[in-house]
Scaffold this motif. Structure first.
Motif, PDB file in Angstrom:
ATOM      1  N   UNK A 145      46.985  39.987  41.528  1.00  0.00           N
ATOM      2  CA  UNK A 145      45.907  40.575  40.620  1.00  0.00           C
ATOM      3  C   UNK A 145      45.614  41.528  42.502  1.00  0.00           C
ATOM      4  N   UNK A 146      45.732  39.824  43.357  1.00  0.00           N
ATOM      5  CA  UNK A 146      45.302  41.186  44.743  1.00  0.00           C
ATOM      6  C   UNK A 146      46.501  42.249  45.012  1.00  0.00           C
TER       7      UNK A 146
ATOM      8  N   UNK B  85      35.697  39.167  39.328  1.00  0.00           N
ATOM      9  CA  UNK B  85      34.631  39.159  37.536  1.00  0.00           C
ATOM     10  C   UNK B  85      35.736  39.264  36.365  1.00  0.00           C
ATOM     11  N   UNK B  86      36.970  40.066  36.190  1.00  0.00           N
ATOM     12  CA  UNK B  86      37.974  40.011  35.666  1.00  0.00           C
ATOM     13  C   UNK B  86      38.602  39.277  35.212  1.00  0.00           C
ATOM     14  N   UNK B  87      39.312  38.526  36.731  1.00  0.00           N
ATOM     15  CA  UNK B  87      40.651  36.783  36.135  1.00  0.00           C
ATOM     16  C   UNK B  87      39.846  35.537  36.480  1.00  0.00           C
TER      17      UNK B  87
ATOM     18  N   UNK C 207      43.874  30.023  43.705  1.00  0.00           N
ATOM     19  CA  UNK C 207      45.074  29.360  43.749  1.00  0.00           C
ATOM     20  C   UNK C 207      46.008  30.293  42.938  1.00  0.00           C
ATOM     21  N   UNK C 208      46.177  30.537  41.906  1.00  0.00           N
ATOM     22  CA  UNK C 208      46.990  30.067  40.756  1.00  0.00           C
ATOM     23  C   UNK C 208      47.948  31.691  41.028  1.00  0.00           C
ATOM     24  N   UNK C 209      48.656  31.795  40.444  1.00  0.00           N
ATOM     25  CA  UNK C 209      50.130  32.533  41.405  1.00  0.00           C
ATOM     26  C   UNK C 209      49.135  34.361  40.669  1.00  0.00           C
ATOM     27  N   UNK C 210      48.131  33.908  38.976  1.00  0.00           N
ATOM     28  CA  UNK C 210      48.361  35.669  38.830  1.00  0.00           C
ATOM     29  C   UNK C 210      47.088  35.940  39.535  1.00  0.00           C
TER      30      UNK C 210
END
Lengths: 539, 329
Positions: B226-227, B238-240, B219-222
C-alpha cells in the motif's frame, strides 16, 4: 474495568489528570454560590446530610437506629421525648395515671390528621396500631420488650386472645391502657416507634409494600425514597405541634462516600467526624474547628464475662481483668476523646447517673494480687474474647485491651472475630468466655440498662449474672412511685453490679460532627428523638 | 469459510451456559446457608424474642431442608422472582437491584466507551512512533495510571478537583430526568471523578494491545504494498492497518462488558454511587441471602454471556478455532 493495585507519585498524576479531564469533554467551570443563596442544584430551605439506608420504615418492626431516625420524623405516637429528654405530650394532649399506677388514660388531641389529609386520628387507630405491633405475624422482635407490660399483650401474642384486653377505646379521643404492675417507666416505652400510630386502611391495602410511601402523623412526610441513593423528607402540612418544620426539604444521601470532604466542598450541611479526622478538626487553627460539636450519647460499651462457668465465675478474676485496663488511655489515646471513659453502667445524662460511683480503678498491682489469690495467670489460659469487630478487624480497642492484659497480668486472651449475626447467636447461646458489645438506650430510664441487662430473669442478660440482692433492688425499683427513692435503688444496684464485675464498662460514646454556621437549631441528640422541625437555615 | 461449522459451535457453547450457572448458583446458595451468620438474627439486633425470630424463619422458609430451599428459590428465579430482601425488609430483591443495575450500567458504559475511544488512538499513536521517546512515554504514562489503586486514585482526584480547584463535587449521584422517563446520572458533574477513576487505569490495557497489533500489521506485506503504491499515510493507517489490527480488540470488549453489571465495590463505596457494588457490601454484611444470590446469578450470567460472545467472535474471526473444537468433539 481492570483496576490494578500499585503506587505512583502524585504530582505527576495531578498534571496529567487535567489533560484527561479535558479529553472527557466536561471540565466544569468553577463556581462559588453567591452569599445568601442555596448552593447550585439545591432548593432553598433544603438541609442535606448523610444518612444510612433504613431497613424498614414500618414503626412496628424497626429495631435499629438508622430506621428509627426517619421513623420518628414521619410518624408519631401518644407521647414523645423533647430535646432535653423529658416526656412530653404528642398526640395525647394529656394523660392521667390511676392511683394504683396501673391504668393510663390518654386524652387525644382533636384534629390530628394523617399526612395524606384523609382523616382524623382516633383512639381506635392507636388500638389497631398497638395490636398490630404485637401480632406475631407482623414480625416485630421488639414489640414485647416495649408493649409486653400491657395487660393481655402476651395472651394476644400467643394467639390465646383476639384482642389486647388492656387497651380500651373509651371514646373517639380517649384511650385507656392498663399494665400489669405500676411501672413508672412504661410511659417512656411509649415514645418508641413500636407504639406509633399507622393508618389502618393503608397497611391493610398493601401489607408488604406500604412502607415505601408511608402515611404518618409526624412533622415530616416522605417525599422520595430511592433505595441506596436518597431519602427526601418534606414538611407534613397537617402537622399539629409548634414549631412546625421550617425546612422546605431534608435530603439524606444514603450511598456513602466521603462525608467530611463533601462537607468541606459545601455539598452537605452536616457531617460526622470519625477517628481519622478528629485530630485535625480539634486543631483550633483549622477552619472546621469552629463548626465542630460533640454530644454525649446514652450508650455504654463493655466487655462481658460468662459468669456461669469457671474461671470467670470467680469475681476476683473478673475484677483483676477489669483493674488491668487503663480506660483513660483507651478513651484519650486509642479513641482520641471521641468517647468518655466509663466508670459504671449508666451513661452520663441518664436519670440516676451516679458521678460518685465507686468504680474499679486502674491498678495493675492490685489486679495481679487478686489474680494470684485466685490461682494465678495460668487459670486464664485458653480463654477467648468474642467480638464482631470493626470493618473486618478486631479494632483498636480490643487490640489495646488484649495488650494491657498481657502487659499488666501476663495473661494472653485469644480474640475470635465473628460477623455480627453469628456473634449475637453465640452470645445468645452463652457460647463464650468474654465478649465485647455496646448497649444504646431505647428509652430514657435506668431500667433500660440495669434491669434489662442484669436482672437474672431478663432475656438480655447475656453474662448469666445472678445476684439475689440486685434482683430484689431492681424489682423494688420497677414499681417504686417516688422517683427519688427509685433512682437511689438503681444506684445501689449499679454499685453492687460494678463491684461484682460481670462487665468491664469501657466507655460511653459521643456523637461528633460538624455543622455549617447557617444551620440553626441543629443539636446532636443523645439518642433518637425527633428534632428536625427545630432546624432553620439562615444563609 | 462456510457458515455451516459456526452454528453447531455456538449451540454447543450455549448448552454449557445453563450448567455453569446451575453450579454457580448451587455453590453460592450452599455458601450462604451453611456459612456463618443469620440474616434474621442480624435484623433482630440485641433485643431477643426467640418466638418471633422463629416465626420469621418459618415464614421465609429458612427452617426447611437445604434442597427444598434451593429448589424453591431457583423455581422462583426461573419465573422471574429473585426473592425477597432481608436488608430492605420485605421488599422484592428485583425492586432493590433494578435501579442499582441501571446506575452501574450507565457509568460503566460511558467509561467503557471512553476507554476504547481514548485507548485505541493512544495505541495507534504509540505504534506509529515506535523508536522515538513518544512511544514509551505514552505507554509508560498509561501504565502508571493502571498501577494506581482506586483507593489512592479516588482521594487524590477528590482532593485536586473538588477541594483545591473546586471544579467538581466529591462524588454522589445526581440523576436528571430526560424525556420524562429516562433517568441519567451521567449528565451531572458528579460523575466526572468516577469516570476518571474508572477510565484512566483501563487505558493501558487497550492501548498496549492495539499498539502490539498495529506493529504486527505494519510489518505485513500488504501494508508495504500500500505504501509502495504511494497511498497517503493516513489512508494506509485507517484503511489497511486499523481494520486488521482492531479485530482482536473487539474480543477485549466482551470481558469489559461484565463490568457493566457487576460494578466496583471500592469505587461505589468511596464515591457514594448507589450501584450494584455498594449493594454487594451491604448485602453480604446483612446476610441478605436472596440479594446475594441475585448478584451472583447476574454477574455469573454476565460472565457466561461475555465468554460466549468472545468465543463466538474468535470463531468468526479465526476459523481454526471452530475446526479445533470440532476435532475434539
Amino acid at each position: 474495568m481492570v483496576i490494578r493495585p500499585g503506587t505512583r507519585p502524585l504530582v505527576l498524576l495531578a498534571a496529567l489528570l487535567l489533560a484527561a479531564l479535558a479529553a472527557c469533554g466536561r471540565g466544569g467551570s468553577p463556581e462559588t454560590p453567591p452569599a445568601g443563596a442555596p448552593p447550585p442544584g439545591r432548593q432553598s430551605g433544603e438541609l442535606r446530610l448523610f444518612g444510612a439506608d433504613p431497613v424498614t420504615l414500618d414503626p412496628a418492626v424497626a429495631t435499629e437506629v438508622a430506621s428509627a431516625g426517619y421513623i420518628v420524623e414521619i410518624f408519631s405516637g401518644l407521647v414523645t421525648f423533647d430535646r432535653d429528654l423529658r416526656i412530653v405530650p404528642d398526640i395525647a394532649e394529656r394523660w392521667e395515671v390511676s392511683p394504683d399506677g396501673r391504668t393510663y388514660t390518654f386524652y387525644l388531641r382533636r384534629g390530628v390528621i394523617f399526612s395524606d389529609g384523609s382523616r382524623q386520628v382516633t383512639a381506635r387507630d392507636f388500638k389497631y396500631s398497638l395490636e398490630r405491633a404485637l401480632d406475631r405475624r407482623t414480625g416485630s422482635t421488639v414489640a414485647l420488650s416495649y408493649l409486653g407490660d400491657i395487660v393481655g399483650a402476651r395472651e394476644f401474642r400467643g394467639g390465646r386472645a383476639n384482642e389486647v384486653t388492656g387497651i380500651q377505646v373509651v371514646d373517639d379521643f380517649t384511650l385507656r391502657i392498663t399494665i400489669d404492675a405500676p411501672k413508672s417507666y412504661f410511659l417512656a416505652k411509649l415514645t418508641y416507634p413500636v407504639a406509633f400510630v399507622v393508618k389502618r386502611e393503608q397497611v391493610e391495602a398493601n401489607p408488604r409494600g406500604w412502607t415505601r410511601q408511608p402515611i404518618g402523623t409526624g412533622p415530616f412526610r416522605l417525599r422520595e425514597w430511592r433505595l441506596g441513593e436518597r431519602i427526601v423528607l418534606e414538611p407534613n402540612p397537617h402537622y399539629y405541634l409548634e414549631p412546625r418544620p421550617s425546612l422546605s426539604r431534608v435530603t439524606f444521601l444514603l450511598a456513602g462516600g466521603s462525608p467530611l470532604t463533601s462537607y468541606e466542598n459545601g455539598e452537605v450541611d452536616i457531617a460526622p467526624v470519625g477517628l481519622n479526622d478528629i485530630e485535625r478538626v480539634r486543631d483550633p487553627r483549622d477552619p472546621l474547628n469552629r463548626e465542630f460539636q460533640q454530644v454525649d450519647e446514652l450508650s455504654t460499651f463493655y466487655v462481658g464475662f460468662n459468669v456461669r462457668k469457671a474461671p470467670l465465675d470467680d469475681p476476683r478474676i473478673r475484677q483483676a481483668l477489669a483493674m488491668a485496663i487503663d480506660k483513660q488511655a483507651l478513651a484519650s489515646v486509642v479513641l482520641r476523646d471521641l468517647v468518655r471513659p466509663a466508670n459504671g453502667i449508666l451513661p452520663p445524662g441518664m436519670p440516676g447517673y451516679n458521678s460518685n460511683l465507686q468504680g474499679l480503678p486502674f491498678d495493675p498491682q492490685q489486679a495481679r494480687q487478686l489474680l494470684d489469690q485466685a490461682g494465678g495467670p495460668s487459670r486464664l489460659a485458653g480463654l477467648t474474647l468474642l467480638t464482631s469487630g470493626v470493618g473486618g478487624t478486631p479494632g483498636p480497642i480490643i487490640d489495646a485491651i488484649v495488650a494491657m492484659w498481657e502487659q499488666n497480668l501476663g495473661v494472653r486472651i485469644e480474640v475470635r472475630l465473628l460477623d455480627f449475626g453469628t456473634f449475637l447467636t453465640e452470645v445468645d447461646r452463652g457460647n463464650f468466655d468474654l465478649f465485647s458489645l455496646g448497649w444504646i438506650a431505647d428509652y430514657v430510664d435506668p431500667e433500660n440498662f440495669l434491669d434489662i441487662l442484669f436482672h437474672s430473669g431478663s432475656e438480655n442478660n447475656h453474662t448469666g449474672y445472678a445476684n439475689p440482692e440486685v434482683d430484689r433492688l431492681l424489682e423494688q425499683a420497677r414499681v417504686e412511685q417516688d422517683q427519688g427513692r427509685r433512682m437511689s435503688l438503681y444506684q445501689q444496684a449499679e454499685q453492687i453490679i460494678v463491684r461484682d464485675a460481670p462487665w468491664i464498662p469501657l466507655y460511653h460514646s459521643r456523637d461528633s460532627f460538624v455543622v455549617k454556621p447557617y444551620v440553626r437549631g441543629y443539636t446532636g441528640t443523645p439518642f433518637v428523638v425527633p428534632h428536625l422541625r427545630y432546624v432553620t437555615l439562615q444563609r | 469459510m462456510t457458515r455451516a461449522g459456526l452454528w453447531p459451535y455456538i449451540l454447543r457453547r450455549l448448552l454449557w451456559a445453563p450448567l455453569v450457572l446451575f453450579l454457580v448458583s448451587l455453590i453460592a446458595f450452599a455458601l450462604g446457608r451453611f456459612g456463618p451468620g443469620d440474616p434474621v438474627r442480624v435484623l433482630a439486633g440485641q433485643h431477643r424474642d426467640p418466638e418471633v425470630i422463629e416465626e420469621i424463619r418459618r415464614e421465609r422458609g429458612l427452617d426447611e431442608n437445604f434442597f427444598v430451599q434451593y429448589g424453591r428459590y431457583m423455581a422462583g428465579v426461573l419465573h422471574g422472582d429473585l426473592g425477597t430482601s432481608f436488608r430492605y425488609q420485605g421488599l422484592p430483591v428485583w425492586e432493590v437491584i433494578k435501579p442499582r443495575l441501571w446506575v452501574t450500567f450507565q457509568y460503566n458504559l460511558v467509561a467503557l466507551v471512553l476507554v476504547f475511544a481514548l485507548g485505541i488512538p493512544a495505541g495507534v499513536w504509540a505504534a506509529l512512533h515506535q523508536g522515538s521517546w513518544r512511544d514509551p512515554f505514552v505507554i509508560g504514562l498509561l501504565l502508571a495510571f493502571a498501577a494506581i489503586p482506586v483507593l489512592v486514585m479516588v482521594p487524590v482526584l477528590q482532593f485536586v478537583f473538588a477541594l483545591k480547584l473546586r471544579w467538581l463535587p466529591v462524588g454522589g449521584w445526581e440523576p436528571r430526568e430526560l424525556f420524562g422517563f429516562l433517568e441519567l446520572g451521567i449528565l451531572s458533574k458528579n460523575i466526572v471523578i468516577p469516570l476518571l477513576a474508572l477510565t484512566l487505569p483501563g487505558l493501558a490495557g487497550v492501548a498496549r494491545l492495539v499498539r502490539a497489533q498495529v506493529l504486527e500489521v505494519l510489518g505485513e506485506d500488504y501494508v508495504r504494498t500500500a505504501r509502495a503504491k504511494g497511498l497517503d499515510e493516513f489512508v494506509v493507517v485507517t484503511r489497511h492497518v486499523l481494520r486488521n489490527a482492531l479485530l482482536p480488540v473487539a474480543t477485549l470488549m466482551g470481558f469489559a462488558l461484565v463490568g457493566l453489571l457487576s460494578g466496583s465495590i471500592f469505587l461505589e463505596t468511596l464515591l457514594g454511587i448507589p450501584g450494584i457494588g455498594s449493594y454487594a457490601v451491604e448485602a453480604v454484611n446483612a446476610r441478605d441471602y436472596d440479594g446475594i444470590m441475585a448478584l451472583v446469578l447476574l454477574t455469573g450470567a454476565a460472565f457466561v454471556v461475555a465468554n460466549l460472545v468472545v468465543d463466538v467472535l474468535y470463531a468468526f474471526i479465526d476459523p481454526r478455532v471452530r475446526l479445533g473444537a470440532e476435532a475434539h468433539a
